[in-house]
Design a protein around this motif. Sequence first.
Motif, PDB file in Angstrom:
ATOM      1  N   MET A 293      -1.161   2.846  -3.292  1.00  0.00           N
ATOM      2  CA  MET A 293      -0.015   2.562  -4.152  1.00  0.00           C
ATOM      3  C   MET A 293       0.888   1.501  -3.508  1.00  0.00           C
ATOM      4  SD  MET A 293      -0.481   4.490  -6.764  1.00  0.00           S
ATOM      5  CE  MET A 293      -1.412   5.953  -7.230  1.00  0.00           C
ATOM      6  N   TYR A 294       1.099   1.652  -2.237  1.00  0.00           N
ATOM      7  CA  TYR A 294       1.937   0.703  -1.495  1.00  0.00           C
ATOM      8  C   TYR A 294       1.388  -0.719  -1.609  1.00  0.00           C
ATOM      9  CZ  TYR A 294       4.000  -1.556   2.646  1.00  0.00           C
ATOM     10  OH  TYR A 294       4.645  -2.419   3.513  1.00  0.00           O
ATOM     11  N   GLU A 295       0.094  -0.849  -1.475  1.00  0.00           N
ATOM     12  CA  GLU A 295      -0.523  -2.177  -1.486  1.00  0.00           C
ATOM     13  C   GLU A 295      -0.389  -2.880  -2.831  1.00  0.00           C
ATOM     14  OE1 GLU A 295      -4.443  -1.190  -0.266  1.00  0.00           O
ATOM     15  OE2 GLU A 295      -3.929  -1.139   1.887  1.00  0.00           O
ATOM     16  N   LYS A 296      -0.085  -2.129  -3.883  1.00  0.00           N
ATOM     17  CA  LYS A 296       0.072  -2.723  -5.213  1.00  0.00           C
ATOM     18  C   LYS A 296       1.532  -2.992  -5.556  1.00  0.00           C
ATOM     19  CE  LYS A 296      -4.079  -0.351  -6.903  1.00  0.00           C
ATOM     20  NZ  LYS A 296      -4.595   0.714  -7.814  1.00  0.00           N
ATOM     21  N   ARG A 297       2.427  -2.710  -4.621  1.00  0.00           N
ATOM     22  CA  ARG A 297       3.851  -2.926  -4.862  1.00  0.00           C
ATOM     23  C   ARG A 297       4.370  -4.007  -3.920  1.00  0.00           C
ATOM     24  NH1 ARG A 297       6.860   0.248  -8.806  1.00  0.00           N
ATOM     25  NH2 ARG A 297       8.459  -1.128  -7.926  1.00  0.00           N
ATOM     26  N   GLN A 298       4.453  -5.237  -4.430  1.00  0.00           N
ATOM     27  CA  GLN A 298       4.899  -6.357  -3.609  1.00  0.00           C
ATOM     28  C   GLN A 298       6.333  -6.150  -3.109  1.00  0.00           C
ATOM     29  OE1 GLN A 298       2.592  -8.623  -3.019  1.00  0.00           O
ATOM     30  NE2 GLN A 298       3.782  -9.895  -1.647  1.00  0.00           N
ATOM     31  N   ASP A 299       7.158  -5.482  -3.902  1.00  0.00           N
ATOM     32  CA  ASP A 299       8.535  -5.255  -3.468  1.00  0.00           C
ATOM     33  C   ASP A 299       8.593  -4.335  -2.260  1.00  0.00           C
ATOM     34  OD1 ASP A 299       7.656  -3.150  -5.036  1.00  0.00           O
ATOM     35  OD2 ASP A 299       9.413  -3.088  -6.345  1.00  0.00           O
ATOM     36  N   LEU A 300       7.760  -3.294  -2.246  1.00  0.00           N
ATOM     37  CA  LEU A 300       7.717  -2.407  -1.085  1.00  0.00           C
ATOM     38  C   LEU A 300       7.230  -3.150   0.149  1.00  0.00           C
ATOM     39  CD1 LEU A 300       6.338   0.999  -2.427  1.00  0.00           C
ATOM     40  CD2 LEU A 300       8.549   0.606  -1.323  1.00  0.00           C
ATOM     41  N   ILE A 301       6.222  -3.990  -0.028  1.00  0.00           N
ATOM     42  CA  ILE A 301       5.667  -4.729   1.102  1.00  0.00           C
ATOM     43  C   ILE A 301       6.700  -5.686   1.687  1.00  0.00           C
ATOM     44  CG2 ILE A 301       3.945  -6.454   1.760  1.00  0.00           C
ATOM     45  CD1 ILE A 301       2.068  -5.165  -0.326  1.00  0.00           C
ATOM     46  N   MET A 302       7.415  -6.383   0.808  1.00  0.00           N
ATOM     47  CA  MET A 302       8.348  -7.419   1.261  1.00  0.00           C
ATOM     48  C   MET A 302       9.690  -6.870   1.733  1.00  0.00           C
ATOM     49  SD  MET A 302       7.059 -10.388   1.210  1.00  0.00           S
ATOM     50  CE  MET A 302       5.659 -11.309   0.561  1.00  0.00           C
ATOM     51  N   THR A 303      10.170  -5.809   1.104  1.00  0.00           N
ATOM     52  CA  THR A 303      11.544  -5.368   1.372  1.00  0.00           C
ATOM     53  C   THR A 303      11.664  -3.932   1.854  1.00  0.00           C
ATOM     54  OG1 THR A 303      12.017  -4.523  -0.853  1.00  0.00           O
ATOM     55  CG2 THR A 303      12.262  -6.903  -0.517  1.00  0.00           C
ATOM     56  N   GLY A 304      10.599  -3.141   1.745  1.00  0.00           N
ATOM     57  CA  GLY A 304      10.667  -1.744   2.149  1.00  0.00           C
ATOM     58  C   GLY A 304      11.203  -0.821   1.079  1.00  0.00           C
ATOM     59  N   ARG A 305      11.634  -1.378  -0.061  1.00  0.00           N
ATOM     60  CA  ARG A 305      12.123  -0.546  -1.154  1.00  0.00           C
ATOM     61  C   ARG A 305      11.608  -1.079  -2.484  1.00  0.00           C
ATOM     62  NH1 ARG A 305      17.073  -1.706  -4.195  1.00  0.00           N
ATOM     63  NH2 ARG A 305      17.862  -3.805  -3.746  1.00  0.00           N
ATOM     64  N   THR A 306      11.667  -0.246  -3.522  1.00  0.00           N
ATOM     65  CA  THR A 306      11.251  -0.668  -4.850  1.00  0.00           C
ATOM     66  C   THR A 306      12.418  -1.381  -5.524  1.00  0.00           C
ATOM     67  OG1 THR A 306      11.863   1.527  -5.663  1.00  0.00           O
ATOM     68  CG2 THR A 306       9.533   1.136  -5.186  1.00  0.00           C
ATOM     69  N   LEU A 307      12.244  -2.648  -5.829  1.00  0.00           N
ATOM     70  CA  LEU A 307      13.285  -3.412  -6.515  1.00  0.00           C
ATOM     71  C   LEU A 307      13.299  -3.114  -8.005  1.00  0.00           C
ATOM     72  CD1 LEU A 307      12.742  -6.844  -4.712  1.00  0.00           C
ATOM     73  CD2 LEU A 307      14.448  -5.095  -4.193  1.00  0.00           C
ATOM     74  N   PHE A 308      12.180  -2.577  -8.499  1.00  0.00           N
ATOM     75  CA  PHE A 308      12.074  -2.157  -9.894  1.00  0.00           C
ATOM     76  C   PHE A 308      11.472  -0.758  -9.935  1.00  0.00           C
ATOM     77  CE2 PHE A 308      11.527  -6.786  -9.826  1.00  0.00           C
ATOM     78  CZ  PHE A 308      12.516  -7.187 -10.713  1.00  0.00           C
ATOM     79  N   GLY A 309      11.712  -0.044 -11.022  1.00  0.00           N
ATOM     80  CA  GLY A 309      11.118   1.277 -11.184  1.00  0.00           C
ATOM     81  C   GLY A 309      12.004   2.187 -12.006  1.00  0.00           C
ATOM     82  N   ALA A 310      11.494   2.591 -13.169  1.00  0.00           N
ATOM     83  CA  ALA A 310      12.222   3.536 -14.009  1.00  0.00           C
ATOM     84  C   ALA A 310      12.138   4.926 -13.391  1.00  0.00           C
ATOM     85  CB  ALA A 310      11.635   3.533 -15.423  1.00  0.00           C
ATOM     86  N   PRO A 311      13.101   5.791 -13.678  1.00  0.00           N
ATOM     87  CA  PRO A 311      13.057   7.158 -13.134  1.00  0.00           C
ATOM     88  C   PRO A 311      11.764   7.857 -13.539  1.00  0.00           C
ATOM     89  CG  PRO A 311      15.182   6.726 -14.153  1.00  0.00           C
ATOM     90  CD  PRO A 311      14.298   5.568 -14.514  1.00  0.00           C
TER      91      PRO A 311
END
Length: 697
Positions: free
Chosen positions: A203-221
Amino acid sequence: MTESLTDRYGTMVFSDRVMKEYLPSDIYKKLSDTIKKGKPLDLDVANAVAHAMKEWAMSKGATHFAHWFQPLTGITSEKHDSFIEPLHDGSAIAKFSGKELIQGEPDASSFPNGGLRATFEARGYSAWDPTSSAFIKDEVLCIPTAFCSYTGEALDKKTPLLRSMATLDVQAKRVLALFGKHPETITVNVGNEQEYFLIPEEMYEKRQDLIMTGRTLFGAPPCKGQELDEHYFGAIRPTVNAFMKELDDVLWGFAVAAKTKHNEVAPAQHELAPVYCNANRAIDENLLTMEEMRLLASHHGLVCLQHEKPFEGINGSGKHNNWSFGTEDENLLDPGDTPEENLQFLVVLTCIIEAVDNYQDLLRMSVASCGNDHRLGADEAPPAIVSIFLGDELSDIVEGLAEGHGVGHKLRESLDFGVAVLPTFDRDTTDRNRTSPFAFTGNKFEFRMPGSAVNPSDANMVLDTAVAKSLKDFADAMENRGDVAFEDAAIEYLRKSLAEHKRILFSGNGYSEEWHEEAARRGLSNYPTTADALPCFVAEKNIALFEEMEVLSEVEVRSRYEVKLDKYCKLMNIEAATMERQARRTYLPVISAYATKIAKGITTVTTAMPEAPMSHERRELKILTEGVSDIYEGIDALTAIHQKAKSCENSQDMANVYAHEVAPAMTSLRAAVDAMEPIVAREYWPVPTYNDILFYC
């Protein structure tokens, strides 16, 4: 099993037990005097210690050594050198000298220095810290060290921490001398509870925001968050449990007393708590723990997220800093059975209250970070307003002293479960206020503001220094009290100090709007963002504190301020750039494609059946097209304000734009994208959602 557990504890550490085994008795005594009494270490002793370290390390399979230090980046750094020394005949010997043990030479221009060093002034020194044990990691003998520039300024976080511990030692001894006590040392003790998230690597590998910043910049509850609380103290996932077992085993080998592990309140969130110990060693161990967490997670197909707020709308992660200090024989924060009669405890407590009130801005600054800005103020994290929670018993005592009258002893109530077979026990005289930044928890204070990703040296350095200053002021006053009896003078000092500083005490809900208004009326500081908090570092009164207590020079303070500003601006720049690119290239194409699909469906159906009711489809299409428009507008707004931030020439001005203009623009763009996630078909959405990431087997 018990023997196996205890036998492997500390096996990878050059501990006191190992030193006794490998060092001649006279060398061991001299080294012990250096560690415990601060006596200088001569080169002959260093050579003997280096030889013993090398022999021990090589017996454990080590091939290299490294000076392990804490540059101003907040993480640890190391450069590996092998024990191999080639000979002229083509053979080699293993060699490690006392000079190599005591001193290294890293590149001082390649680490953040806040303008202290230019690139052409590259020389710096790392110096062995014998008070923190060397250890073996990945076949490397790691030697904890301080790091300074060629001209002597501290370029690390360990050096000021050690200075602050030393000044607290001096001033606490002065206070204890007034009570007829003369301890050999005063030890600051710290225990850092470490919160973190574990998510699937795929899952992490498919989230560029997590890779670049350590947090999800987007994501609905997610459909289900933490509202049912079944995650907290619930059964640990088998995958996570396997990770925790390996982590425990590795940490125990390093003599890190990892004691407690459990799920945290948020899904996929966990916590590790050690037994607390000497602050210097505790912080080294915390940094090592964080490093091992990140490394070992990959063995189990997981990624360890240590960002303070990787997921919006659920708990963030902190690093609760349990802090106390004492002698070889007593904890000076232990109130005893009758705290109202324990003058020594009341003196120490008053000095801490005074210190936190006087330097509340510095304490807030010490935990300021890009990630912590998202965490503070909600979801069990304390607010950005610093206050102290004492509990009912101590609050009554402090109030009585401040008003000039005594308080009777409060008896503990028994807690009875109402079932005969269950034990009864005394109820604590204080509850735990989860919204308090600085809470008394029986015999220590828990500073709950530090974020999970930070090096806790900064917070402890500020706390030690501020308390040392208050102890000094008390000792100065008592040593110059004239003919007044010590107890009378001390109680009068406490009364005046508590009356002046009791505004910092608060036992209520730190999240309430009423508290924010009340704090403002009390004159307490409120710095909601890192950009707001960092200027406190270079306030005149705070520079004066560090210089008076000989913890940081003005040059060192200003350099750290610049480093923190620079890091904040760089992280915000990365987040804004990642967000702009992801919104434009990742989310817009799929939302537009899904809108096109809906539009084609409407056209196809109405062509075949003109009277078909398509109002719901048209409404859906309208929401999608308006959402696309909102996203475009959000991208344009963020891009414009991001460019404004980058064009600022002054770092503080840049930080202010990032905090107060870029961050709100990012929030708006996120809201526009997140609104589309529940509408777009699952197979179209380009990244794993919170539902996917947080709930796994």
